[in-house]
Every structure is written in C-alpha cells, then in structure tokens.
Scaffold this motif. Structure first.
Motif, PDB file in Angstrom:
ATOM      1  N   TYR A 132      29.653  36.715  31.567  1.00 18.30           N
ATOM      2  CA  TYR A 132      29.418  37.931  32.360  1.00 18.30           C
ATOM      3  C   TYR A 132      28.232  38.718  31.799  1.00 18.30           C
ATOM      4  CZ  TYR A 132      30.328  42.622  34.228  1.00 18.30           C
ATOM      5  OH  TYR A 132      30.224  43.844  34.826  1.00 18.30           O
ATOM      6  N   ASN A 192      27.846  38.819  37.554  1.00 18.22           N
ATOM      7  CA  ASN A 192      28.457  40.143  37.441  1.00 18.22           C
ATOM      8  C   ASN A 192      29.374  40.348  38.640  1.00 18.22           C
ATOM      9  OD1 ASN A 192      26.892  40.997  39.619  1.00 18.22           O
ATOM     10  ND2 ASN A 192      25.977  42.724  38.544  1.00 18.22           N
ATOM     11  N   CYS A 193      29.790  41.585  38.877  1.00 20.54           N
ATOM     12  CA  CYS A 193      30.808  41.796  39.896  1.00 20.54           C
ATOM     13  C   CYS A 193      30.311  41.452  41.297  1.00 20.54           C
ATOM     14  CB  CYS A 193      31.341  43.227  39.846  1.00 20.54           C
ATOM     15  SG  CYS A 193      30.106  44.528  40.107  1.00 20.54           S
ATOM     16  N   SER A 198      29.252  37.607  41.749  1.00 19.01           N
ATOM     17  CA  SER A 198      30.435  36.736  41.797  1.00 19.01           C
ATOM     18  C   SER A 198      31.218  36.958  43.089  1.00 19.01           C
ATOM     19  CB  SER A 198      31.333  36.979  40.586  1.00 19.01           C
ATOM     20  OG  SER A 198      31.813  38.310  40.546  1.00 19.01           O
ATOM     21  N   THR A 249      35.411  38.900  38.829  1.00 17.62           N
ATOM     22  CA  THR A 249      34.934  38.758  37.460  1.00 17.62           C
ATOM     23  C   THR A 249      36.017  38.206  36.530  1.00 17.62           C
ATOM     24  OG1 THR A 249      35.554  41.025  36.871  1.00 17.62           O
ATOM     25  CG2 THR A 249      33.325  40.684  37.740  1.00 17.62           C
ATOM     26  N   ARG A 298      33.112  45.792  30.745  1.00 13.40           N
ATOM     27  CA  ARG A 298      32.112  45.267  31.671  1.00 13.40           C
ATOM     28  C   ARG A 298      30.880  46.175  31.749  1.00 13.40           C
ATOM     29  NH1 ARG A 298      36.959  43.503  32.699  1.00 13.40           N
ATOM     30  NH2 ARG A 298      37.304  41.512  33.779  1.00 13.40           N
TER      31      ARG A 298
END
Length: 472
Positions: A128, A145-146, A149, A190, A215
């Motif tokens: 990540y 990353n969020c 993904s 994530t 994160r």
C-alpha cells in the motif's frame, strides 16, 4: 509639426490560483494542440477521444466493463493508446480466466468476497502507498491505494457480472456491491478481509484512528461516513482524474493540463471539474499572451464557445458557483476573451463583455482588481490601436471621434490623461491642417471645440490665441 501620439504601457496580468505553474514548466511544445475536429485545446489521442465520446453521450450510465476499464486507464494519465488498453485488458482477463472458482461461486455475495481475496494475492504484490492512485500503476508495479484498488475491484466485478459502484468520503474511497435483493455490501479494497465491513459508530469510536493513521489518511469520524457520497463506477473514474497521481510532484504541466481538460469535457455539470479546467486555461492564456501571441490567439479561438456559456457573472452564479475563488479564473479568462474579440473585429461583443466585467465583477472577489484591470486594458488597447491607425494616415477627424468615444465611457483609469493628451494633440494637428489650407474658420472652431470638450487644453488655448493674433 504633428503632435506626438502617446502610447499606453502594456499591463501584463499574472495570477497564481489553485494550481501554481512556473514559466519554465509551461514552456512546452504546443505544435499539435487545437486539432481540427476535436473539442480540446490539448492534443488528445484517438483512444482518449473515443472515451470522451462514450462518457458524454446518453449511453454513459450503461457503460460496459470494457468501457469502464478504458475510462479508468485514461484516468491513470499515462495510458493513451488502444494498444496499451488491450495490454492491460489482457492482464485482467487472464486473471479471471485463471480463477474458475470465481465463475463457480454459488452467489454474487460469494463471488464478491472471493474476488477481493484473490485480487490482493494476485495484484497487490508491492504493498500500500497512500499516493498511488492510478489503476494502471497497480498492474505495472503492484502498489495500490484506496481509490486505485477500488477501481480495480469494480472493473473486475463488472467483468464478472456484478453490480459494483463507488463511495467517496473526505479522505477515503471504497467500493460497494448491490445484490439482487437490493442489499448493499461495502468493500474496503485496501484490506484482503475488507468484504462487507461494518462502519458503525463503534468502529469510529474504537478502531478508526488507528486504521486511518496506518494508511496515512486524515482520520475520519462517523459524521464523515454519514455524509459519504455513493457514486456510480463511472463517477469514481472521473474522481480519479484529479487525485494524488495528478499532483504537481508526480505529473508534468502538459499532462495535468490534459487531465483537467479531459475531466472537464466529460463532467460538464461538475463545478470542481470546470474550476480546474478554467484554472488551467487561464494558466495557458496568461503564459501565451506574454510568450506566443499566435498560440494565445489559437487558444482563445478554441475555448471561445466554452467561455461563451459563462459569459456573464449572473449566468455563472445561476450554476451555483458559490465559491468566489471558483468565479475568479472564469472572469480572468473573460477579460482575455474580450481582448481577443476586439482584435478579431468583434467590436460590439468585445466591448460589451469588457464593460460587463468592469461593472459586474463582485467587489468581494479575491483579485477583483486584476479582473477589472484586464478588462480595462482590453478596452484601452482597442481604442488606442484604432486611433493609432487613423493617426498614421493623418485622419484627424477619425482620431478625434475615437478618443471622444473612449472618454465618453467615463472609465476610471490612470490612462485617461494619456487619451486626453492625445485628443488635444489630434485637435491641434487637425486645426493646423485646416489653417494651412486657408480654412481658418474651421481651424479656429476646432480649437474652440477642443477647449470646450476637454477639462484641460492649455495648448489649444495657446494656439487659439496665436491664430487670433494673426487675424487681427
């Protein structure tokens, strides 16, 4: 001897708004910009044009998995050809073909959960990174990353026939599935075990701080979650066109300009998208006006239809641009447009636009004085250039008419004294010519008009006295 024509100094307007760009950064090759038949100023590829057409038409809401993949790859910024698109598409189809268990799952819920686990094991090999928001880069490097993904999950889910969409929070993005019975499943992409996560008050009270901090995200609270935006898969792709990978330190000026234009073209009703597009158009106009006037003219010609839709402040406000900083780049561009119109002999329209900017630009607007200065410059350069052409041909009557027309507008300007001085000089030159042609009554009447119509006309006073002495 003819009196001297005083010229106005050139006023260059430079404003740093929202996205700073240095002069060196904007020194790019624009030889392929403004391609005929394209809606953009930047040089778009046929693949990008195809994506624009797909997501600006009536079928945009029914996009297929292939079409969503194309959008998500364009949003990555570095995928610009049909060949590259097929390269990434083959990666996804190969992944799906190698996992029969996805097809054999007994329910959409089971398929969605299995997809998340397999996706993590197959694609997310490098871990990540909060700043890695481009979906294409996942397939190249395994870093995610969020939002990148979430995009990957959504397009894979769509290939599997699932109904996937996106969710946006102030500092986070994730995916969701809608099952056949209407149940919505949230997927934290994530995390490998992020299928059907529960984000309730207890989660935000006990776990959220550690989870968001790990994160490197702004720690959200339950109110942030409650105000989340549930958006379509395509809309999440649009969101991805202006996130971390489009930042100044990760993408050059030419590509950021292109991405702002792409997003603006596909999200015509989105105010943030239009703000970014306007900012970059202003960056272009400001730079080109000083360095490449031919390119400046080409830019203004290309974006004129777009700016015409935002011509007045009142129209702009009807579209709910409540943020005055959002209003600023549009008004600055309109001042450029007014000057461009006047140079292209659209005199009535150009003067009308410039005068509207002087009258209607809100006083509370940050840098309102810069907008007004640009509009005033457009007006004054038009009148000064027109008068100079007549001056060169010694057409003193036309010169006098032009200057009186300008002064009749009663504009507040430090250049007003220059126009008055030139007007007096034109009266003197015209009077001289008539005097030398033995039309002495006309010569005297011109000087009398000069004295009456100008607040200060010392030279006309002096010349009139000299003429009257000669006639005694």
């Amino acid at each position: 001897m003819a009196k001297t024509l005083y010229l106005l100094g050139t006023l260059w307007l430079t404003l740093w708004i929202s996205v700073a760009a240095s002069a060196d950064e904007r020194d790019i090759d624009r030889s392929e910009f403004a391609v005929p038949g394209q809606p953009a100023w930047t040089a778009l590829t046929p693949f990008e044009k195809q994506v624009i057409d797909q997501f600006t038409g009536p079928s945009a809401q029914q996009a297929s998995a292939d079409e969503l993949l194309a959008l998500f790859l364009v949003a990555s910024g570095n995928v610009r050809s049909e060949a590259d698109y097929h390269h990434y598409r083959e990666q996804l189809l190969s992944f799906l073909a190698s996992h029969d268990e996805l097809i054999e799952a007994v329910s959409p819920r089971e398929t969605g959960a299995l997809l998340l686990r397999l996706m993590h094991r197959h694609f997310f090999s490098a871990g990540y990174d909060a700043n890695q928001s481009a979906m294409a880069e996942i397939l190249d490097t395994g870093v995610y990353n969020c939002i990148s993904s979430a995009l990957l999950y959504i397009v894979l889910a769509e290939y599997l026939g699932l109904n996937a969409s996106g969710v946006i929070m102030p500092s986070h993005a994730f995916a969701q599935l809608m099952l056949d019975d209407g149940q919505i499943i949230e997927i934290e992409t994530t995390s490998e075990d992020g299928f059907d996560v529960i984000r309730d008050p207890e989660f935000f009270a006990r776990q959220a701080e550690q989870w968001f901090s790990e994160r490197r995200l702004v720690v959200a609270d339950y109110n942030d979650y409650e105000s989340r935006r549930q958006i379509s898969a395509a809309e999440l792709g649009f969101e991805n066109m202006w996130v971390q990978h489009i930042s100044v330190d990760r993408m050059n000026y030419a590509d950021r300009l292109r991405m702002a234009e792409l997003k603006g073209l596909m999200q015509a009703d989105d105010l943030v998208a239009q703000h970014n597009r306007l900012v970059y158009y202003y960056q272009e106009a400001d730079y080109l006006k000083r360095h490449d006037e031919a390119a400046w003219t080409a830019l203004m010609s290309r974006i004129d239809p777009y700016l015409a839709a935002w011509q007045t402040v009142s129209l702009f406000e009807q579209h709910r641009f409540t943020d005055r900083d959002t209003l600023l780049p549009m008004l600055l561009l309109q001042s450029h447009r007014a000057e461009w119109m006047l140079r292209n002999n659209e005199v009535e329209e150009g003067l009308g636009l410039a005068e509207a900017l002087l009258a209607e630009t809100p006083d509370q607007l940050r840098d309102a004085h810069v907008v007004r200065a640009g509009a005033l410059q457009a007006i004054e350069q038009y009148y000064m250039s027109l008068a100079a052409r007549h001056w060169e041909n010694q057409q003193w009557g036309q010169v006098i008419s032009v200057y009186h027309e300008y002064l009749g507008k009663d504009l507040e300007s430090p250049s007003r004294s220059v126009f008055q001085a030139n007007l007096e000089a034109a009266y003197l030159n015209s009077s001289r010519d008539y005097w030398q042609s033995e039309e002495r009554d006309v010569a005297i009447s011109l000087l009398e008009a000069c004295i009456i119509r100008l607040p200060v006309a010392e030279q006309c006073h002096q010349r009139l006295q000299e003429m009257r002495q000669v006639l005694l």
